[in-house]
Design a protein around this motif. Structure first.
Motif, PDB file in Angstrom:
ATOM      1  N   THR A  78       0.831  -1.200   0.000  1.00 30.52           N
ATOM      2  CA  THR A  78       0.000   0.000   0.000  1.00 30.52           C
ATOM      3  C   THR A  78       0.869   1.255   0.000  1.00 30.52           C
ATOM      4  N   LEU A  79       0.534   2.207  -0.873  1.00 32.22           N
ATOM      5  CA  LEU A  79       1.239   3.487  -0.893  1.00 32.22           C
ATOM      6  C   LEU A  79       0.640   4.392   0.174  1.00 32.22           C
ATOM      7  N   VAL A  80       1.497   4.988   0.978  1.00 36.09           N
ATOM      8  CA  VAL A  80       1.058   5.832   2.085  1.00 36.09           C
ATOM      9  C   VAL A  80       1.871   7.122   2.108  1.00 36.09           C
ATOM     10  N   VAL A  81       1.438   8.026   2.975  1.00 41.19           N
ATOM     11  CA  VAL A  81       2.193   9.246   3.249  1.00 41.19           C
ATOM     12  C   VAL A  81       2.530   9.240   4.732  1.00 41.19           C
ATOM     13  N   LEU A  82       3.786   9.526   5.024  1.00 41.60           N
ATOM     14  CA  LEU A  82       4.225   9.666   6.401  1.00 41.60           C
ATOM     15  C   LEU A  82       4.390  11.151   6.677  1.00 41.60           C
ATOM     16  N   LYS A  83       3.783  11.608   7.763  1.00 42.23           N
ATOM     17  CA  LYS A  83       3.941  13.006   8.160  1.00 42.23           C
ATOM     18  C   LYS A  83       4.661  13.029   9.491  1.00 42.23           C
ATOM     19  N   ARG A  84       5.704  13.837   9.561  1.00 42.66           N
ATOM     20  CA  ARG A  84       6.415  13.931  10.827  1.00 42.66           C
ATOM     21  C   ARG A  84       5.751  14.986  11.702  1.00 42.66           C
ATOM     22  N   LEU A  85       5.704  14.684  13.005  1.00 46.07           N
ATOM     23  CA  LEU A  85       5.078  15.578  13.972  1.00 46.07           C
ATOM     24  C   LEU A  85       6.087  15.922  15.050  1.00 46.07           C
ATOM     25  N   ASP A  86       6.434  17.178  15.143  1.00 47.56           N
ATOM     26  CA  ASP A  86       7.357  17.640  16.173  1.00 47.56           C
ATOM     27  C   ASP A  86       6.554  17.863  17.449  1.00 47.56           C
ATOM     28  N   LEU A  87       6.740  16.991  18.425  1.00 47.71           N
ATOM     29  CA  LEU A  87       5.956  17.044  19.656  1.00 47.71           C
ATOM     30  C   LEU A  87       6.313  18.230  20.537  1.00 47.71           C
ATOM     31  N   ASP A  88       7.483  18.825  20.332  1.00 44.56           N
ATOM     32  CA  ASP A  88       7.835  20.031  21.086  1.00 44.56           C
ATOM     33  C   ASP A  88       7.066  21.240  20.563  1.00 44.56           C
ATOM     34  N   LYS A  89       6.883  21.314  19.249  1.00 41.25           N
ATOM     35  CA  LYS A  89       6.169  22.441  18.648  1.00 41.25           C
ATOM     36  C   LYS A  89       4.655  22.250  18.708  1.00 41.25           C
ATOM     37  N   ASN A  90       4.202  21.010  18.572  1.00 39.44           N
ATOM     38  CA  ASN A  90       2.761  20.702  18.533  1.00 39.44           C
ATOM     39  C   ASN A  90       2.458  19.530  19.464  1.00 39.44           C
ATOM     40  N   PRO A  91       2.505  19.761  20.771  1.00 35.17           N
ATOM     41  CA  PRO A  91       2.359  18.641  21.714  1.00 35.17           C
ATOM     42  C   PRO A  91       0.987  17.963  21.695  1.00 35.17           C
ATOM     43  N   ASP A  92      -0.042  18.644  21.181  1.00 34.79           N
ATOM     44  CA  ASP A  92      -1.390  18.070  21.200  1.00 34.79           C
ATOM     45  C   ASP A  92      -1.800  17.416  19.882  1.00 34.79           C
ATOM     46  N   GLU A  93      -0.972  17.508  18.855  1.00 27.99           N
ATOM     47  CA  GLU A  93      -1.385  17.040  17.529  1.00 27.99           C
ATOM     48  C   GLU A  93      -1.683  15.546  17.500  1.00 27.99           C
ATOM     49  N   VAL A  94      -0.880  14.747  18.152  1.00 27.84           N
ATOM     50  CA  VAL A  94      -1.107  13.295  18.143  1.00 27.84           C
ATOM     51  C   VAL A  94      -2.436  12.965  18.815  1.00 27.84           C
ATOM     52  N   SER A  95      -2.737  13.585  19.954  1.00 31.13           N
ATOM     53  CA  SER A  95      -4.004  13.283  20.630  1.00 31.13           C
ATOM     54  C   SER A  95      -5.198  13.764  19.810  1.00 31.13           C
TER      55      SER A  95
END
Length: 162
Positions: A78-95
């Motif tokens: 499967t072709l996917v896109v990986l997006k990196r998330l900087d948890l220091d800059k955006n600590p709430d993005e994952v939740s």
């Protein structure tokens, strides 16, 4: 005439700073079931070297325009896109991403967020997480063929406005 030498010499065989990030995470992502393009393999050798080909003719001869996201292939093909998330800059993005992808939010027909396939927690000692999403087409590819398609698109875009 403008002197372009201030921008430095472009060498397709050199990775940009954004690409170096992906090269440095190549093995970590492979352990999680995602293979990046050959260009980001730490053992990469440009395919056009010692040939008559131009880097522009080769898949690995193109730099990425933005370093925030990169396409990859999952182990099942499967072709996917990986997006990196900087948890220091955006600590709430994952939740936030996890909340939108689960429960009543995920089943709500008004939720047009891109489906998140997986969240990969940061490697040890890092504050950079990854979200995995399906590879999507650009908004204008393929172009709308009917007025109904364009109207349907606009309805979805404006659906979130109360």
């Amino acid at each position: 005439m403008t002197d372009l030498s201030v921008f430095g010499k472009y060498d397709a065989a050199e990775l940009s700073n954004a690409e170096i990030f992906w090269r440095d995470h190549y093995s970590f992502l492979k352990q999680h079931g995602y293979t990046l393009r050959k260009r980001y393999d730490p053992a990469w050798v440009p395919s056009w070297l010692n040939t008559s080909k131009s880097p522009r003719e080769c898949e690995d001869g193109h730099r990425i325009p933005y370093g925030q996201a990169l396409d990859a292939t999952r182990t099942d093909g499967t072709l996917v896109v990986l997006k990196r998330l900087d948890l220091d800059k955006n600590p709430d993005e994952v939740s936030i991403v996890r909340q939108l992808a689960s429960g009543t939010f995920a089943s709500n027909p008004r939720n047009h967020c891109v489906h998140v396939l997986e969240v990969i927690d940061p490697p040890k000692g890092s504050r950079m997480a990854f979200i995995v999403m399906p590879l999507l087409l650009k908004i204008d590819s393929p172009p709308f063929e009917t007025i109904g398609e364009a109207v349907g698109f606009c309805k979805q875009i404006f659906e979130v406005i109360p």
